[in-house]
Enzyme design. Structure first.
Site, PDB file in Angstrom:
ATOM      1  N   CYS A 111      18.151 -22.643  78.560  1.00  0.00           N
ATOM      2  CA  CYS A 111      18.277 -24.002  78.014  1.00  0.00           C
ATOM      3  C   CYS A 111      19.606 -24.236  77.283  1.00  0.00           C
ATOM      4  O   CYS A 111      20.231 -25.283  77.436  1.00  0.00           O
ATOM      5  CB  CYS A 111      17.099 -24.290  77.097  1.00  0.00           C
ATOM      6  SG  CYS A 111      16.656 -22.909  76.041  1.00  0.00           S
ATOM      7  N   HIS A 141      17.900 -28.873  71.381  1.00  0.00           N
ATOM      8  CA  HIS A 141      18.806 -27.792  70.965  1.00  0.00           C
ATOM      9  C   HIS A 141      20.166 -28.410  70.612  1.00  0.00           C
ATOM     10  O   HIS A 141      20.662 -29.289  71.325  1.00  0.00           O
ATOM     11  CB  HIS A 141      19.042 -26.804  72.114  1.00  0.00           C
ATOM     12  CG  HIS A 141      17.897 -25.879  72.380  1.00  0.00           C
ATOM     13  ND1 HIS A 141      16.706 -25.911  71.707  1.00  0.00           N
ATOM     14  CD2 HIS A 141      17.795 -24.852  73.274  1.00  0.00           C
ATOM     15  CE1 HIS A 141      15.913 -24.960  72.173  1.00  0.00           C
ATOM     16  NE2 HIS A 141      16.548 -24.305  73.120  1.00  0.00           N
TER      17      HIS A 141
END
Ligand code: A2P
Length: 344
Positions: free
Chosen positions: A130, A242
Protein backbone atom coordinates in the site's frame (compact mmCIF):
# COMPACT_ATOMS: atom_id res chain seq x y z
CA UNK A 1 -20.67 -11.60 -22.38
CA UNK A 2 -18.86 -10.36 -19.29
CA UNK A 3 -16.35 -11.96 -16.98
CA UNK A 4 -16.68 -14.21 -13.97
CA UNK A 5 -14.75 -12.70 -11.07
CA UNK A 6 -13.94 -14.22 -7.69
CA UNK A 7 -12.91 -12.13 -4.68
CA UNK A 8 -10.90 -14.28 -2.26
CA UNK A 9 -10.74 -12.72 1.23
CA UNK A 10 -14.13 -11.08 0.59
CA UNK A 11 -14.89 -10.67 4.30
CA UNK A 12 -11.69 -8.68 4.97
CA UNK A 13 -11.03 -4.94 4.77
CA UNK A 14 -9.56 -5.07 1.28
CA UNK A 15 -11.91 -7.78 -0.04
CA UNK A 16 -14.98 -5.72 0.90
CA UNK A 17 -13.46 -2.69 -0.78
CA UNK A 18 -12.78 -4.79 -3.90
CA UNK A 19 -16.48 -5.66 -4.06
CA UNK A 20 -17.44 -1.99 -3.61
CA UNK A 21 -15.07 -0.82 -6.33
CA UNK A 22 -16.07 -3.56 -8.83
CA UNK A 23 -19.64 -2.38 -8.42
CA UNK A 24 -18.87 1.39 -8.43
CA UNK A 25 -16.78 1.22 -11.59
CA UNK A 26 -19.21 -1.08 -13.40
CA UNK A 27 -16.51 -3.67 -14.13
CA UNK A 28 -17.81 -5.87 -16.99
CA UNK A 29 -18.62 -8.88 -14.79
CA UNK A 30 -21.53 -11.23 -15.39
CA UNK A 31 -20.94 -12.97 -12.12
CA UNK A 32 -19.06 -12.08 -8.93
CA UNK A 33 -18.31 -14.70 -6.31
CA UNK A 34 -17.26 -14.00 -2.69
CA UNK A 35 -14.77 -16.42 -1.12
CA UNK A 36 -13.19 -16.61 2.35
CA UNK A 37 -12.22 -19.23 4.90
CA UNK A 38 -14.50 -22.02 6.13
CA UNK A 39 -15.20 -19.77 9.17
CA UNK A 40 -17.18 -17.37 6.99
CA UNK A 41 -18.95 -19.87 4.74
CA UNK A 42 -22.63 -18.92 4.39
CA UNK A 43 -22.24 -15.38 5.79
CA UNK A 44 -23.16 -12.46 3.52
CA UNK A 45 -21.21 -9.55 2.07
CA UNK A 46 -22.51 -6.57 0.08
CA UNK A 47 -21.95 -6.14 -3.62
CA UNK A 48 -23.60 -2.93 -4.85
CA UNK A 49 -27.28 -3.26 -3.92
CA UNK A 50 -27.02 -7.07 -3.75
CA UNK A 51 -25.66 -9.43 -1.14
CA UNK A 52 -23.41 -12.38 -1.92
CA UNK A 53 -23.21 -15.59 0.13
CA UNK A 54 -19.61 -16.31 1.06
CA UNK A 55 -18.22 -19.61 -0.22
CA UNK A 56 -15.22 -21.56 1.02
CA UNK A 57 -12.04 -20.87 -0.98
CA UNK A 58 -10.67 -24.29 -0.08
CA UNK A 59 -13.07 -26.28 -2.24
CA UNK A 60 -13.95 -23.70 -4.90
CA UNK A 61 -13.46 -24.77 -8.54
CA UNK A 62 -11.93 -21.94 -10.61
CA UNK A 63 -12.21 -23.65 -13.99
CA UNK A 64 -14.92 -21.26 -15.27
CA UNK A 65 -13.66 -18.16 -13.39
CA UNK A 66 -11.67 -15.56 -15.37
CA UNK A 67 -10.07 -13.41 -12.66
CA UNK A 68 -9.49 -14.01 -8.96
CA UNK A 69 -8.86 -10.87 -6.90
CA UNK A 70 -6.99 -12.32 -3.94
CA UNK A 71 -6.61 -10.58 -0.59
CA UNK A 72 -6.37 -13.32 2.01
CA UNK A 73 -2.74 -12.90 3.11
CA UNK A 74 0.58 -14.28 1.88
CA UNK A 75 0.33 -17.83 3.23
CA UNK A 76 -3.09 -18.40 1.68
CA UNK A 77 -1.92 -16.88 -1.61
CA UNK A 78 1.19 -19.06 -1.71
CA UNK A 79 -0.97 -22.13 -1.26
CA UNK A 80 -3.82 -21.31 -3.63
CA UNK A 81 -2.61 -18.89 -6.34
CA UNK A 82 -0.53 -21.41 -8.36
CA UNK A 83 -3.46 -23.86 -8.40
CA UNK A 84 -5.90 -21.13 -9.44
CA UNK A 85 -3.51 -19.92 -12.15
CA UNK A 86 -3.11 -23.49 -13.42
CA UNK A 87 -6.92 -23.60 -13.87
CA UNK A 88 -6.60 -20.74 -16.37
CA UNK A 89 -7.86 -18.08 -13.97
CA UNK A 90 -5.66 -14.97 -13.65
CA UNK A 91 -4.87 -14.16 -10.01
CA UNK A 92 -4.36 -10.52 -9.05
CA UNK A 93 -2.80 -10.89 -5.64
CA UNK A 94 -2.67 -8.24 -2.95
CA UNK A 95 -0.21 -10.04 -0.65
CA UNK A 96 3.58 -9.85 -0.78
CA UNK A 97 3.86 -13.56 -1.70
CA UNK A 98 4.61 -13.03 -5.43
CA UNK A 99 5.79 -9.43 -5.74
CA UNK A 100 9.50 -10.22 -5.99
CA UNK A 101 9.15 -13.24 -8.31
CA UNK A 102 10.83 -12.42 -11.64
CA UNK A 103 8.03 -14.29 -13.47
CA UNK A 104 5.27 -12.24 -11.82
CA UNK A 105 4.63 -8.67 -12.96
CA UNK A 106 4.17 -6.10 -10.19
CA UNK A 107 1.89 -3.42 -11.57
CA UNK A 108 0.65 0.08 -10.87
CA UNK A 109 -1.23 0.96 -14.06
CA UNK A 110 -0.20 4.65 -13.96
CA UNK A 111 3.47 3.63 -13.66
CA UNK A 112 4.41 0.43 -15.52
CA UNK A 113 1.38 -0.83 -17.48
CA UNK A 114 3.53 -2.47 -20.18
CA UNK A 115 5.06 -4.90 -17.68
CA UNK A 116 1.68 -6.67 -17.50
CA UNK A 117 2.50 -8.59 -20.70
CA UNK A 118 4.57 -11.11 -18.69
CA UNK A 119 1.66 -12.34 -16.54
CA UNK A 120 0.94 -15.53 -18.48
CA UNK A 121 4.02 -17.42 -17.20
CA UNK A 122 2.27 -18.08 -13.87
CA UNK A 123 -1.13 -16.44 -14.46
CA UNK A 124 -0.38 -14.31 -11.40
CA UNK A 125 -0.06 -10.52 -11.23
CA UNK A 126 1.06 -8.85 -8.01
CA UNK A 127 -0.42 -5.74 -6.46
CA UNK A 128 2.16 -3.64 -4.59
CA UNK A 129 2.41 -2.80 -0.93
CA UNK A 130 0.00 0.00 0.00
CA UNK A 131 2.76 2.51 0.83
CA UNK A 132 4.60 1.82 -2.41
CA UNK A 133 1.54 2.19 -4.65
CA UNK A 134 0.82 5.80 -3.69
CA UNK A 135 4.53 6.64 -3.60
CA UNK A 136 5.26 5.50 -7.16
CA UNK A 137 2.14 7.22 -8.54
CA UNK A 138 3.61 10.51 -7.26
CA UNK A 139 7.25 9.74 -8.17
CA UNK A 140 6.76 8.50 -11.74
CA UNK A 141 5.90 11.83 -13.42
CA UNK A 142 8.73 13.57 -11.56
CA UNK A 143 11.21 10.81 -12.49
CA UNK A 144 10.22 11.15 -16.15
CA UNK A 145 10.98 14.89 -16.00
CA UNK A 146 14.10 15.15 -13.80
CA UNK A 147 15.41 11.59 -13.07
CA UNK A 148 15.27 10.66 -9.40
CA UNK A 149 18.57 9.68 -7.75
CA UNK A 150 17.47 9.08 -4.16
CA UNK A 151 14.27 9.05 -2.11
CA UNK A 152 13.91 9.22 1.68
CA UNK A 153 10.41 8.22 2.83
CA UNK A 154 8.83 8.24 6.27
CA UNK A 155 5.38 6.66 6.37
CA UNK A 156 2.45 7.32 8.69
CA UNK A 157 0.35 4.20 8.10
CA UNK A 158 -3.22 3.68 9.24
CA UNK A 159 -4.36 0.64 11.22
CA UNK A 160 -6.61 -0.65 8.41
CA UNK A 161 -3.39 -1.78 6.72
CA UNK A 162 -3.21 -4.40 9.47
CA UNK A 163 -6.67 -5.76 8.55
CA UNK A 164 -9.95 -5.83 10.42
CA UNK A 165 -8.18 -6.81 13.63
CA UNK A 166 -6.00 -3.69 13.44
CA UNK A 167 -9.04 -1.42 13.17
CA UNK A 168 -10.80 -3.24 16.01
CA UNK A 169 -7.74 -2.85 18.23
CA UNK A 170 -7.54 0.94 17.74
CA UNK A 171 -11.26 1.23 18.46
CA UNK A 172 -11.16 -0.99 21.58
CA UNK A 173 -8.06 0.67 22.99
CA UNK A 174 -9.43 4.19 22.43
CA UNK A 175 -12.65 3.22 24.18
CA UNK A 176 -10.70 1.56 27.01
CA UNK A 177 -8.69 4.76 27.59
CA UNK A 178 -11.87 6.83 27.88
CA UNK A 179 -13.67 4.47 30.26
CA UNK A 180 -10.47 3.70 32.23
CA UNK A 181 -10.47 -0.02 31.34
CA UNK A 182 -7.14 -1.85 30.94
CA UNK A 183 -5.67 -1.32 27.44
CA UNK A 184 -4.90 -4.64 25.72
CA UNK A 185 -2.54 -5.03 22.74
CA UNK A 186 -2.91 -8.15 20.59
CA UNK A 187 -2.41 -7.18 16.95
CA UNK A 188 0.16 -4.43 17.54
CA UNK A 189 3.33 -4.81 19.59
CA UNK A 190 2.60 -1.72 21.69
CA UNK A 191 -0.46 0.37 22.42
CA UNK A 192 -1.62 2.14 19.23
CA UNK A 193 -4.32 4.40 20.72
CA UNK A 194 -2.84 7.89 21.31
CA UNK A 195 0.57 6.58 20.27
CA UNK A 196 2.74 5.82 17.18
CA UNK A 197 4.72 2.62 16.61
CA UNK A 198 7.92 2.64 14.48
CA UNK A 199 7.53 -1.01 13.51
CA UNK A 200 5.46 -2.66 10.74
CA UNK A 201 5.96 -6.31 9.71
CA UNK A 202 8.97 -8.41 10.80
CA UNK A 203 12.47 -7.19 11.61
CA UNK A 204 15.22 -8.10 9.16
CA UNK A 205 18.90 -8.77 9.93
CA UNK A 206 20.02 -5.24 9.01
CA UNK A 207 17.58 -3.64 11.50
CA UNK A 208 15.08 -2.49 8.88
CA UNK A 209 11.57 -3.94 8.91
CA UNK A 210 10.14 -5.97 6.04
CA UNK A 211 7.64 -3.17 5.37
CA UNK A 212 10.53 -0.72 4.87
CA UNK A 213 12.34 -3.18 2.60
CA UNK A 214 9.18 -3.66 0.50
CA UNK A 215 9.02 0.06 -0.31
CA UNK A 216 12.53 0.07 -1.75
CA UNK A 217 12.38 -3.32 -3.52
CA UNK A 218 9.02 -2.55 -5.13
CA UNK A 219 9.92 1.01 -6.16
CA UNK A 220 13.00 -0.39 -7.90
CA UNK A 221 11.02 -3.18 -9.61
CA UNK A 222 8.28 -0.89 -10.90
CA UNK A 223 9.95 2.46 -11.47
CA UNK A 224 13.73 2.15 -11.90
CA UNK A 225 16.31 -0.20 -10.32
CA UNK A 226 18.82 2.68 -10.23
CA UNK A 227 16.80 4.79 -7.75
CA UNK A 228 18.13 4.62 -4.17
CA UNK A 229 15.33 4.43 -1.61
CA UNK A 230 15.40 4.42 2.17
CA UNK A 231 12.33 4.21 4.39
CA UNK A 232 11.06 4.40 7.96
CA UNK A 233 7.59 2.86 8.27
CA UNK A 234 5.43 3.93 11.21
CA UNK A 235 1.95 2.85 12.34
CA UNK A 236 -0.25 5.73 13.52
CA UNK A 237 -3.69 5.81 15.19
CA UNK A 238 -5.61 6.64 12.01
CA UNK A 239 -8.30 4.24 10.73
CA UNK A 240 -7.93 4.73 6.97
CA UNK A 241 -5.39 6.60 4.81
CA UNK A 242 -1.61 6.33 4.66
CA UNK A 243 0.54 9.49 4.66
CA UNK A 244 4.14 9.84 3.57
CA UNK A 245 6.78 12.50 4.02
CA UNK A 246 8.92 12.17 0.89
CA UNK A 247 12.32 13.76 0.26
CA UNK A 248 13.61 13.42 -3.31
CA UNK A 249 16.99 14.15 -4.86
CA UNK A 250 17.00 14.56 -8.65
CA UNK A 251 19.74 14.45 -11.28
CA UNK A 252 18.29 17.46 -13.11
CA UNK A 253 17.06 20.77 -11.77
CA UNK A 254 13.36 20.97 -10.96
CA UNK A 255 11.54 23.69 -9.02
CA UNK A 256 8.61 23.22 -6.65
CA UNK A 257 6.41 25.15 -9.10
CA UNK A 258 7.38 22.85 -11.97
CA UNK A 259 6.76 19.75 -9.84
CA UNK A 260 3.34 21.12 -8.84
CA UNK A 261 2.40 21.66 -12.50
CA UNK A 262 3.63 18.20 -13.56
CA UNK A 263 1.73 16.49 -10.73
CA UNK A 264 -1.45 18.45 -11.51
CA UNK A 265 -1.50 16.81 -14.95
CA UNK A 266 -0.31 13.35 -13.86
CA UNK A 267 -2.67 10.33 -13.93
CA UNK A 268 -4.01 9.36 -10.51
CA UNK A 269 -2.57 12.47 -8.81
CA UNK A 270 -4.37 15.38 -7.24
CA UNK A 271 -2.43 18.38 -5.95
CA UNK A 272 -3.80 20.24 -2.92
CA UNK A 273 -1.07 22.68 -2.02
CA UNK A 274 -2.02 26.12 -0.74
CA UNK A 275 0.31 27.85 1.68
CA UNK A 276 -2.43 28.60 4.18
CA UNK A 277 -4.21 26.97 7.12
CA UNK A 278 -5.80 23.74 5.91
CA UNK A 279 -4.36 24.07 2.39
CA UNK A 280 -3.14 20.46 2.42
CA UNK A 281 -4.63 16.98 2.58
CA UNK A 282 -4.90 14.75 5.65
CA UNK A 283 -5.55 10.98 5.66
CA UNK A 284 -9.05 11.44 7.08
CA UNK A 285 -10.04 13.33 3.91
CA UNK A 286 -8.49 10.73 1.60
CA UNK A 287 -10.67 7.87 2.94
CA UNK A 288 -13.08 6.61 0.30
CA UNK A 289 -11.30 8.53 -2.49
CA UNK A 290 -9.31 7.17 -5.43
CA UNK A 291 -6.64 9.82 -5.90
CA UNK A 292 -3.10 10.00 -4.63
CA UNK A 293 -3.04 13.46 -3.03
CA UNK A 294 0.10 15.58 -2.97
CA UNK A 295 0.62 18.57 -0.68
CA UNK A 296 3.44 20.61 0.86
CA UNK A 297 5.61 20.54 -2.30
CA UNK A 298 8.73 22.59 -1.55
CA UNK A 299 12.39 22.82 -2.50
CA UNK A 300 14.99 21.23 -0.22
CA UNK A 301 17.90 23.66 -0.12
CA UNK A 302 20.16 21.18 1.73
CA UNK A 303 20.85 19.14 -1.45
CA UNK A 304 21.29 19.92 -5.12
CA UNK A 305 17.95 19.50 -6.95
CA UNK A 306 15.92 18.41 -3.93
CA UNK A 307 12.19 18.48 -3.20
CA UNK A 308 10.03 17.61 -0.22
CA UNK A 309 6.39 16.61 -0.44
CA UNK A 310 3.52 15.05 1.50
CA UNK A 311 1.71 12.16 -0.21
CA UNK A 312 -1.60 10.76 1.07
CA UNK A 313 -3.98 8.11 -0.23
CA UNK A 314 -6.66 5.68 0.93
CA UNK A 315 -4.59 2.55 1.59
CA UNK A 316 -7.56 0.24 1.08
CA UNK A 317 -8.29 1.77 -2.35
CA UNK A 318 -5.21 2.93 -4.34
CA UNK A 319 -3.01 1.00 -1.92
CA UNK A 320 -4.91 -2.24 -2.49
CA UNK A 321 -8.41 -2.80 -3.92
CA UNK A 322 -8.57 0.00 -6.50
CA UNK A 323 -5.14 -0.80 -7.91
CA UNK A 324 -6.09 -4.50 -8.20
CA UNK A 325 -9.22 -3.59 -10.15
CA UNK A 326 -7.30 -1.16 -12.35
CA UNK A 327 -5.00 -4.10 -13.18
CA UNK A 328 -8.06 -6.18 -14.11
CA UNK A 329 -9.29 -3.28 -16.28
CA UNK A 330 -5.88 -3.11 -17.95
CA UNK A 331 -6.04 -6.84 -18.78
CA UNK A 332 -9.42 -6.28 -20.40
CA UNK A 333 -8.47 -3.03 -22.19
CA UNK A 334 -5.38 -4.64 -23.73
CA UNK A 335 -7.33 -7.72 -24.81
CA UNK A 336 -5.05 -9.94 -22.70
CA UNK A 337 -7.98 -11.90 -21.30
CA UNK A 338 -11.14 -13.32 -22.87
CA UNK A 339 -14.21 -14.35 -20.89
CA UNK A 340 -14.14 -18.16 -20.64
CA UNK A 341 -17.89 -18.50 -21.16
CA UNK A 342 -17.64 -16.43 -24.34
CA UNK A 343 -14.58 -18.38 -25.50
CA UNK A 344 -16.35 -21.75 -25.06
P1 A2P B 1 -12.29 -14.98 7.15
O1 A2P B 1 -13.09 -13.75 7.48
O2 A2P B 1 -13.14 -16.16 6.82
O3 A2P B 1 -11.20 -15.28 8.16
P2 A2P B 1 -8.21 -8.93 6.86
O4 A2P B 1 -6.86 -8.77 6.26
O5 A2P B 1 -9.06 -7.70 6.77
O6 A2P B 1 -8.13 -9.47 8.26
O7 A2P B 1 -8.95 -10.06 5.96
C1 A2P B 1 -8.38 -11.31 5.65
C2 A2P B 1 -9.29 -12.05 4.66
O8 A2P B 1 -8.63 -13.28 4.29
C3 A2P B 1 -10.64 -12.44 5.25
O9 A2P B 1 -11.62 -12.39 4.25
C4 A2P B 1 -10.39 -13.87 5.69
O10 A2P B 1 -11.54 -14.66 5.75
C5 A2P B 1 -9.52 -14.35 4.56
N1 A2P B 1 -8.78 -15.57 4.95
C6 A2P B 1 -7.92 -15.71 5.97
N2 A2P B 1 -7.46 -16.99 6.03
C7 A2P B 1 -8.04 -17.66 5.01
C8 A2P B 1 -7.99 -19.00 4.53
N3 A2P B 1 -7.22 -19.93 5.12
N4 A2P B 1 -8.73 -19.34 3.45
C9 A2P B 1 -9.52 -18.42 2.85
N5 A2P B 1 -9.62 -17.12 3.26
C10 A2P B 1 -8.89 -16.75 4.32
Amino acid sequence: MGFKIAVAGATGNVGREMLNILSERGFPADEVVALASARSQGTEVSFGDKTLKVQNLENYDFSDTDICLMSAGGTVSQKYSPKIGAQGCVVIDNSSAWRYDAEVPLIVPEVNPDAIAGFSKKNIIANPNCSTAQLVVALKPLHDRATIKRVVVSTYQSVSGAGKEGMDELFQQTRAVFVADPVESKKFTKRIAFNVIPHIDNFMEDGYTKEEWKVLAETKKMLDPKIKVTCTAVRVPVFIGHSESVNIEFEKEITADEAREILREAPGCQVIDKHENGGYITPYESAGEDATYISRIREDATVENGLNMWVVSDNLRKGAALNAIQIAELLVARGLIKAKKQAA
